[in-house]
Design a protein around this motif. Structure first.
Motif, PDB file in Angstrom:
ATOM      1  N   ASP A 656      14.563  19.952  -9.574  1.00 25.59           N
ATOM      2  CA  ASP A 656      15.471  18.933 -10.101  1.00 25.59           C
ATOM      3  C   ASP A 656      15.890  18.000  -8.981  1.00 25.59           C
ATOM      4  OD1 ASP A 656      17.651  20.018  -8.643  1.00 25.59           O
ATOM      5  OD2 ASP A 656      18.038  21.447 -10.255  1.00 25.59           O
ATOM      6  N   GLU A 657      16.416  16.853  -9.371  1.00 19.16           N
ATOM      7  CA  GLU A 657      16.949  15.862  -8.429  1.00 19.16           C
ATOM      8  C   GLU A 657      18.308  15.445  -8.964  1.00 19.16           C
ATOM      9  OE1 GLU A 657      13.952  12.865  -8.227  1.00 19.16           O
ATOM     10  OE2 GLU A 657      12.472  14.181  -7.295  1.00 19.16           O
ATOM     11  N   SER A 663      17.423  15.699 -14.159  1.00 15.35           N
ATOM     12  CA  SER A 663      17.381  17.140 -14.354  1.00 15.35           C
ATOM     13  C   SER A 663      15.970  17.654 -14.122  1.00 15.35           C
ATOM     14  CB  SER A 663      17.820  17.480 -15.775  1.00 15.35           C
ATOM     15  OG  SER A 663      16.853  17.002 -16.698  1.00 15.35           O
ATOM     16  N   THR A 664      15.843  18.978 -14.136  1.00 18.44           N
ATOM     17  CA  THR A 664      14.528  19.593 -14.011  1.00 18.44           C
ATOM     18  C   THR A 664      13.570  19.043 -15.052  1.00 18.44           C
ATOM     19  OG1 THR A 664      15.482  21.623 -13.119  1.00 18.44           O
ATOM     20  CG2 THR A 664      13.288  21.786 -14.087  1.00 18.44           C
ATOM     21  N   PHE A 665      14.040  18.971 -16.298  1.00 20.93           N
ATOM     22  CA  PHE A 665      13.160  18.523 -17.373  1.00 20.93           C
ATOM     23  C   PHE A 665      12.812  17.048 -17.221  1.00 20.93           C
ATOM     24  CE2 PHE A 665      12.511  17.076 -21.828  1.00 20.93           C
ATOM     25  CZ  PHE A 665      11.313  17.751 -22.041  1.00 20.93           C
ATOM     26  N   MET A 666      13.780  16.229 -16.805  1.00 22.78           N
ATOM     27  CA  MET A 666      13.494  14.813 -16.602  1.00 22.78           C
ATOM     28  C   MET A 666      12.432  14.629 -15.515  1.00 22.78           C
ATOM     29  SD  MET A 666      13.784  11.632 -17.147  1.00 22.78           S
ATOM     30  CE  MET A 666      15.227  11.359 -18.177  1.00 22.78           C
ATOM     31  N   GLU A 671       6.844  13.287 -14.088  1.00 21.88           N
ATOM     32  CA  GLU A 671       5.570  13.660 -13.483  1.00 21.88           C
ATOM     33  C   GLU A 671       4.459  13.658 -14.530  1.00 21.88           C
ATOM     34  OE1 GLU A 671       7.446  16.540  -9.983  1.00 21.88           O
ATOM     35  OE2 GLU A 671       6.288  17.417 -11.616  1.00 21.88           O
ATOM     36  N   LEU A 672       4.745  14.176 -15.717  1.00 21.01           N
ATOM     37  CA  LEU A 672       3.757  14.170 -16.795  1.00 21.01           C
ATOM     38  C   LEU A 672       3.414  12.732 -17.188  1.00 21.01           C
ATOM     39  CD1 LEU A 672       2.054  15.639 -18.929  1.00 21.01           C
ATOM     40  CD2 LEU A 672       4.088  15.639 -20.409  1.00 21.01           C
ATOM     41  N   VAL A 690       3.890  22.815 -18.847  1.00 22.68           N
ATOM     42  CA  VAL A 690       4.500  21.597 -19.369  1.00 22.68           C
ATOM     43  C   VAL A 690       5.394  21.964 -20.548  1.00 22.68           C
ATOM     44  CG1 VAL A 690       4.036  19.467 -20.630  1.00 22.68           C
ATOM     45  CG2 VAL A 690       2.674  20.052 -18.615  1.00 22.68           C
ATOM     46  N   GLY A 691       6.598  21.417 -20.557  1.00 20.85           N
ATOM     47  CA  GLY A 691       7.495  21.603 -21.689  1.00 20.85           C
ATOM     48  C   GLY A 691       8.401  22.811 -21.612  1.00 20.85           C
ATOM     49  N   ARG A 692       8.364  23.556 -20.542  1.00 18.30           N
ATOM     50  CA  ARG A 692       9.169  24.769 -20.459  1.00 18.30           C
ATOM     51  C   ARG A 692      10.631  24.480 -20.129  1.00 18.30           C
ATOM     52  NH1 ARG A 692       7.202  29.415 -22.497  1.00 18.30           N
ATOM     53  NH2 ARG A 692       8.219  30.664 -20.899  1.00 18.30           N
TER      54      ARG A 692
END
Length: 906
Positions: A656-657, A663-666, A671-672, A690-692
């Protein structure tokens, strides 16, 4: 000048520069005053003195004249810009002026073997222009890229110490933030005029010649503007190295493998995820014996090539070196004495090289013919290695070597202003001065014995110090024998010191001769240093050739010692690896090799298997083997056929940043997104989970849609590791998708990870087993096992772009009861009282005709109990949903909303 006057001069000079700190020469010291003294003392642990003059007091800190370099380096590495004001003589005394401003990108005094780039980046409506100059070696490169992501990738690849953003980028917070996040570079706002097209073109033409502009081969002037700004900055900071910048080298994205910043980090090319060199690919492969060789190895790993001819040339050289152990060791032994010629050329150009460094130039030039001798008589002589050694102008190199060999003394002093730098025979005027100087010194050497004999003085010696100059010292027991023409100058406890008119005259002669000799030798040395600087291009050619031999020998040494093989390069789509290994992991553990086959028909592998079983290692080793093949290296495998790719893209791990609001998901989705936009059918894509980072519905939907897009639209060779076992069903419907899994052996409740990749899917992740191995308390493990047994439900989605049109079984969180259902083989049990409604939702996601579902629902309402209003409303929405016109992601969101509303009704 009074102390107050010195401070006034210091403050006036400080006003002339935008540097953070000023170091001003005062005699034999560089002094810092006022606030600068306090700052430097804090940063470098220097002592602050309080000086008083005319009623004023001010802080002062200083370092000796010859010791400035380490302090300067320390300050610049902390991000400060340091101006240096040097002292010079005038008719009225001393004066000082700022001679240079040292910044992170213009620091010559570095001991770091890695390249130290100063970069500039320019943006216009069509893209970005970038220029990279390493002032320590004179390398100067320019390129153009289309978008910000590519610009960031290049900046990450070169890791500049300092970046000059162009005028239009200075207000681009997103771009600058990405630079700060991805590099350790300092950002400096150079004057906007330096980026102006006309001014930049003029500077570039002046530096490299107008013909260089025509040969750059770039489509616009963006890169020229960036190059002009770098040249202006180097000139204005006073680094003095422009003479060493002899070539403008343009490169294009198509020349090198595309590696975005994320991929470079994920593959740990030059440093690990923890920011350490130890454990990186560079650290593993680095057997170089010279600093330039290590620098070139890093360059090759971060900038793999796409030119099959160049790669074949490198491979042939590595093969020859790997197969000729004795010759290889001769080559490495010969190189072991080489100095960094590129940096010595820059130091000569800047006027900072001393006599000992010019001797290092001489000694390194001597290695070139010695290297040719080491290669001769072996298989290496018929390999591309001999071409590398023959590339520089051998005659010019020998001429410069011989000139330095004839000129310089073998043991010159450290400083170049005290004489004794040259050999006899180099300059007639200097030889005459040396003879006269030595004659005067011989007279002094004979004075003591002569005076003893003539006057019968037993305890007498002739000596010299800074205070008294030359003197005759006589022991007190013999002072009664001292002749009248001796003049006493000092009385000591046991002796007295005297001078004579003749001794004083000789001293004046000697001092005058020493001064004249020193001035002449310094003048001759400056000319010799200029001569070396004028051969900067030659030195760079020789230095690059030696570095390349060192790099190839390093790759060969590793290949020979680790059973690596020469890969077959293929311009097709194949990636066929037999018994492949991870180049870094195999160094630390007993490694289980695995095969891998990807081609146009089998282009997308879904990789499943237990946690900690080696899925990520398997995929990364595929990427690294591909990368190594396009470096020109051998690879860790029994055999390998590698189709040349245009880029490697990876999405690995969970980061995450938060400080940047991501967030981690963002981060994962960004990246995706970059991969889906950037990869082509000639790329290699590595996706790990991906998607986790979001809810199960969203995660599976995104992973599903991304798989379809990569398969149907991008068509890149892809390895996709996932714990969404529902995706394995896509292999039956998307022709290029195949399943592989990492095998595990489960017996009597014990699980053994075999780390062997075999064809076919798996439906087990053994996450609870891993939790048990990690020491999670047994009650938690037991409860998790019970929960897992209850999370069972099945749903279906139609694969988009497949050939059969049949539904693929995919699991979603649509169950009812105490726990939300996940991966279940018993849908009816989990569906509970709302079985009919849930089946209706399943049919909607299945992509079957809505009419069938509607008929089923209507039949249920006619023959069974009346449904509540909310359920009726959901069925109405279901009837009105156009499955064909609704995206998978939107469809899943609707299903989730329906499930939530049904759950509320319970």
């Amino acid at each position: 000048m009074t102390a107050t006057g010195i401070v006034g001069e210091f403050l006036a000079l400080k006003e002339e520069t935008d540097a953070d700190i000023l170091a001003m020469q005062c005699g034999d010291f560089y002094e810092f005053f006022a606030d600068d003294a306090e700052l430097v003392a804090k940063e470098l642990d220097l002592k602050v003195s309080q000086k008083s003059s005319h009623g004023s007091s001010y802080p002062m800190a200083g370092v000796p004249l010859n010791d400035l370099t380490p302090y300067l380096k320390a300050l610049v590495e902390r991000g400060y810009r340091v101006a240096v004001a040097d002292q010079y003589e005038t008719e009225s005394g001393h004066a000082r002026e700022i001679t240079r401003v040292v910044t992170p990108g213009t620091l010559l005094e570095t001991t770091d073997a890695d390249a130290q780039y100063l970069a500039a980046v320019v943006k216009d409506a069509d893209g970005f222009g970038l220029a990279f100059a390493d002032i320590t070696t004179g390398r100067f490169l320019v390129t153009e890229v289309d978008d910000a992501a590519d610009a960031h990738a290049e900046l990450y690849r070169f890791a500049p110490a300092e970046i000059l953003p162009g005028p239009t980028l200075r207000g681009d917070d997103d771009f600058l933030s990405a630079i700060r996040d991805g590099t350790d570079a300092s950002l400096s706002l150079h004057e906007a005029e330096a980026f102006a097209p006309g001014r930049a073109r003029h500077r570039v033409g002046q530096q490299f010649g107008d013909e260089a502009l025509a040969s750059v081969g770039l489509d616009s002037e963006r890169a020229v503007r960036a190059a002009g700004a770098v040249l202006a900055y180097v000139d204005e900071t006073g680094a003095g190295v422009l003479q060493s910048m002899t070539r403008l080298q343009a490169y294009h994205a198509r020349d090198h493998l595309e590696l975005d910043a994320t991929t470079q980090r994920n593959l740990e090319l030059t440093e690990t995820m923890q920011g350490k060199r130890d454990g990186s690919l560079l650290d593993t492969l680095d057997h170089t014996v010279t600093s330039p060789g290590g620098r070139m190895l890093r360059e090759w790993l971060t900038r793999p090539r796409r030119d099959p001819d160049e790669l074949e040339r490198r491979q042939a050289a590595v093969e020859a070196l790997a197969s000729e152990a004795l010759a290889r060791e001769r080559v490495r032994d010969t190189l072991d004495g080489a100095y960094d010629l590129e940096r010595l050329a820059s130091r000569s150009a800047s006027g900072s090289a001393g006599a000992r460094e010019l001797l290092s130039v001489r000694d390194t030039l001597e290695i070139l013919p010695a290297l040719a001798d080491a290669i001769a008589g072996s298989r290496l002589a018929d390999s591309p290695l001999s071409e590398v050694v023959d590339r520089p102008d051998r005659e010019a190199a020998k001429a410069l070597h011989d000139e330095l060999d004839d000129a310089l003394a073998e043991e010159p002093p450290k400083t170049v202003t005290q004489g004794e730098l040259f050999q006899r025979g180099y300059d007639d005027e200097l030889d005459d001065l040396i003879e006269r100087h030595e004659a005067a010194k011989n007279w002094l050497d004979d004075l003591g014995p002569r005076e003893k004999r003539e006057h019968g003085i037993q305890h007498l010696q002739v000596d010299r110090n800074k205070t008294d100059g030359y003197y005759i010292q006589v022991g007190k027991s013999n002072t009664d024998k001292v002749p009248e023409h001796y003049r006493e100058i000092k009385t000591l406890k046991n002796s007295k010191r005297y001078v004579t008119d003749e001794l004083e005259e000789k001293e004046r002669d000697i001092l005058r001769l020493e001064e004249v000799r020193g001035d002449l030798e310094y003048e001759l040395f400056q000319e010799l240093r200029e001569r070396v600087a004028s051969e900067a291009e030659l030195l760079q050619d020789v230095g690059r050739a030696l570095a390349e031999v060192d790099t190839l020998a390093s790759l060969a040494t590793h290949a020979a010692g680790n059973d690596w093989v020469r890969p077959e390069l293929d311009e097709g789509d194949a990636l066929d690896i037999e018994a492949g290994r991870h180049p870094v992991v195999e160094q630390t553990t007993d490694f289980v090799p695995n095969d891998l086959r990807l081609d146009r028909e089998r282009g997308f592998l879904i990789v499943t298997g237990p946690n900690m079983s080696g899925k990520s290692t398997y995929m990364r080793q595929a990427a690294l083997i591909t990368l190594l093949a396009q470096v020109g290296s051998f690879v860790p495998a029994r055999s390998a056929t590698v189709g040349v790719v245009d880029g490697i893209y990876t999405r690995v791990g969970a980061l995450d940043e938060l400080a940047q609001g991501r967030s981690t998901f963002m981060v994962e989705m960004q990246e995706l997104s970059n991969i889906l936009h950037s990869a082509t059918e000639d790329s290699l894509v590595i996706l790990d989970e991906v998607g986790r980072g979001t809810a199960t519905y969203d995660g599976i939907s995104i992973a599903w849609a991304a798989t379809e897009y990569l398969h149907n639209e991008v068509r890149a060779k892809t390895l996709f590791a996932t714990h969404y076992h529902e995706l394995t069903g896509l292999a039956d419907h998307l022709p290029r998708v195949q399943n592989v899994h990492v095998a595990a052996d489960e017996r009597d409740g014990d699980v053994t990870f075999l780390r062997t990749v075999v064809d076919g899917p798996t439906d087990r992740s053994y996450g609870i087993h891993v939790a048990d191995l990690a020491g999670v308390p047994k009650p938690v493990v037991d409860r998790a096992t019970d929960v897992l047994d209850r999370l069972r439900n099945e749903k279906a989605i139609e694969a988009k772009g497949g050939g059969s049109g049949k539904p693929v079984q995919a699991v979603f969180d649509l169950g009812s009861g105490e726990f939300a259902a996940g991966n279940s083989a018993n849908a009816s049990e989990a569906a509970g009282d709302d079985e009919e409604a849930t089946q209706a939702a399943v049919a909607a996601t299945n992509g079957h005709a809505a009419a069938e579902t509607t008929d089923s629902a209507e039949s249920t309402t006619e023959t069974g109990p009346a449904l509540d209003p909310e359920t009726e409303a959901i069925l109405d929405e279901l009837r009105g949903t156009d499955v064909e016109a609704t995206s998978p992601l939107e469809l899943m969101a609707k299903v989730q909303q329906w499930q939530d509303r049904l759950g509320d009704e319970r």
